[in-house]
Write an enzyme that holds these catalytic residues in place. Structure first.
Site, PDB file in Angstrom:
ATOM      1  N   LYS A 189     -48.266 -14.623  78.801  1.00 43.87           N
ATOM      2  CA  LYS A 189     -49.580 -14.133  78.370  1.00 43.87           C
ATOM      3  C   LYS A 189     -49.887 -12.921  79.243  1.00 43.87           C
ATOM      4  CE  LYS A 189     -54.069 -16.242  77.328  1.00 43.87           C
ATOM      5  NZ  LYS A 189     -54.248 -15.810  75.955  1.00 43.87           N
TER       6      LYS A 189
HETATM    7  C1  LIG Z   1     -51.360 -14.876  70.910  1.00 45.53           C
HETATM    8  C2  LIG Z   1     -51.887 -16.245  71.174  1.00 45.53           C
HETATM    9  N1  LIG Z   1     -51.328 -17.291  70.554  1.00 45.53           N
HETATM   10  C3  LIG Z   1     -51.775 -18.546  70.753  1.00 45.53           C
HETATM   11  C4  LIG Z   1     -52.828 -18.801  71.607  1.00 45.53           C
HETATM   12  C5  LIG Z   1     -53.292 -20.200  71.834  1.00 45.53           C
HETATM   13  O1  LIG Z   1     -52.953 -20.617  73.129  1.00 45.53           O
HETATM   14  P1  LIG Z   1     -53.822 -21.672  73.924  1.00 45.53           P
HETATM   15  O2  LIG Z   1     -53.971 -22.845  73.035  1.00 45.53           O
HETATM   16  O3  LIG Z   1     -53.015 -21.988  75.132  1.00 45.53           O
HETATM   17  O4  LIG Z   1     -55.111 -21.035  74.251  1.00 45.53           O
HETATM   18  C6  LIG Z   1     -53.452 -17.736  72.250  1.00 45.53           C
HETATM   19  C7  LIG Z   1     -54.576 -17.957  73.165  1.00 45.53           C
HETATM   20  O5  LIG Z   1     -54.401 -18.011  74.357  1.00 45.53           O
HETATM   21  C8  LIG Z   1     -52.966 -16.430  72.047  1.00 45.53           C
HETATM   22  O6  LIG Z   1     -53.540 -15.390  72.666  1.00 45.53           O
END
Ligand SMILES: Cc1ncc(COP(=O)(O)O)c(C=O)c1O
Length: 315
Positions: A159
């Protein structure tokens, strides 16, 4: 939404006023997006505020940093305590929490070797990302003309700040065409994910989702929902998802920390479940929110209590 300037920010070990938490315009991350971050939610529970899946988010933050060769100058326990500290200091019962580690100011060569790693933690109240109505009635999505970058181009399981330009292109396009959210395909034409959410499809009582082979961020909400669905007795299959799977789905929903569990009611004008939230989605939402609120003892381990600071005793 406007940020409350009277609140506090954690920066490199200190708590400072929100309005003073500035950075220099020569910061490496400002130019190249060279930072990694997390987004987590703190929920109100009977035992006080609690961060949902704190340890998993911290693990992913360190994973993202490792991928980019960044050394975070704090250990996991220190960051966990810093997160609790900023929630306490701001007096939040529930909020969104955003730890960010980024290369600061030293040089603007692409290689950030000489740049210091700055660590900040912000927290603010953030209502349902796709709207309270979206949680109940579902959201309208469009397949984006922008593809999700392939994991060989950038590590999709990390991320990292700069990676989000791809999501920004997609969501801007979707909103400009009147949709709530974008759905990105991967370079092979399979469904990848939303601009900030993972995707689930429900067909004949079975849940389908994809994984990192389809260039997604491995969401922590996704992981929680897989476990909840299995505990409810549903089969969950992880495989490539085609657009046809979604268009002929009984139900579909997004998962994400910000979006939580958001039903999808329409894809480019094609209704899903008659344009309404479906019964399985609703059931999973209910269990998810019972877990985040601490009302479900089965998932107590997912909550990290922001314990009140020990009271100092003076004699
Ligand atoms: C591109 C992306 N995909 C999926 C998610 C979902 O991830 P999470 O459930 O860990 O927040 C997020 C959010 O963080 C995201 O930015």
């Amino acid at each position: 939404m406007t940020f409350d300037q009277t609140k506090w920010v954690w920066r490199n070990g200190d708590i400072i006023p929100w309005r003073d938490a500035n950075t220099h315009v020569s910061a490496h991350a400002l130019h190249y997006g060279s930072g990694v971050f997390e987004g987590m939610r703190c929920y109100e529970t009977d035992d006080g505020p609690a961060v949902f899946r704190l340890e998993a988010h911290i693990d992913r933050l360190y994973h993202s940093a490792t991928v980019y060769g960044m050394e975070i100058p704090y250990d996991r326990e220190e960051l966990a305590e810093a997160i609790c500290e900023i929630i306490r200091r701001n007096d939040f019962n529930s909020c969104y929490v955003r730890p960010l580690c980024y290369y600061g100011s030293s040089s603007l060569g692409l290689h950030p070797a000489k740049c210091p790693v700055e660590v900040v933690i912000l927290a603010w109240p953030w209502a349902a990302y796709l709207g309270a109505e979206g949680l109940e009635k579902g959201v309208r999505v469009t397949v984006s003309p922008w593809l999700k970058f392939h994991s060989q181009m950038m590590p999709t399981t990390a991320k990292a700040c700069g990676q989000y330009l791809n999501s920004i292109l997609a969501v801007r396009d979707a909103v400009s065409r009147g949709f709530d959210e974008a759905l990105l395909l991967d370079i092979d034409g399979h469904l990848a994910e939303g601009s900030g959410e993972n995707l689930f499809i429900i067909r004949e009582g079975e849940l389908l989702t994809n994984d990192e082979r389809h260039s997604i961020l491995l969401g922590i909400t996704r992981d929680a929902v897989i476990q909840i669905a299995r505990d409810l007795g549903y089969r969950v299959e992880t495989r490539a998802l085609r657009l046809e799977d979604l268009l002929s789905a009984d139900e579909a929903f997004f998962t994400g920390t910000a979006a939580e569990v958001s039903p999808i009611r329409e894809v480019d004008g094609v209704q899903v479940n008659g344009g309404r939230r479906g019964p399985v989605t609703e059931q999973i939402q209910q269990v998810f929110f019972s877990a985040t609120s601490g009302r479900n003892s089965r998932y107590k381990d997912w909550l990290h209590l922001v314990a009140p600071q020990p009271v100092e005793v003076s004699y």
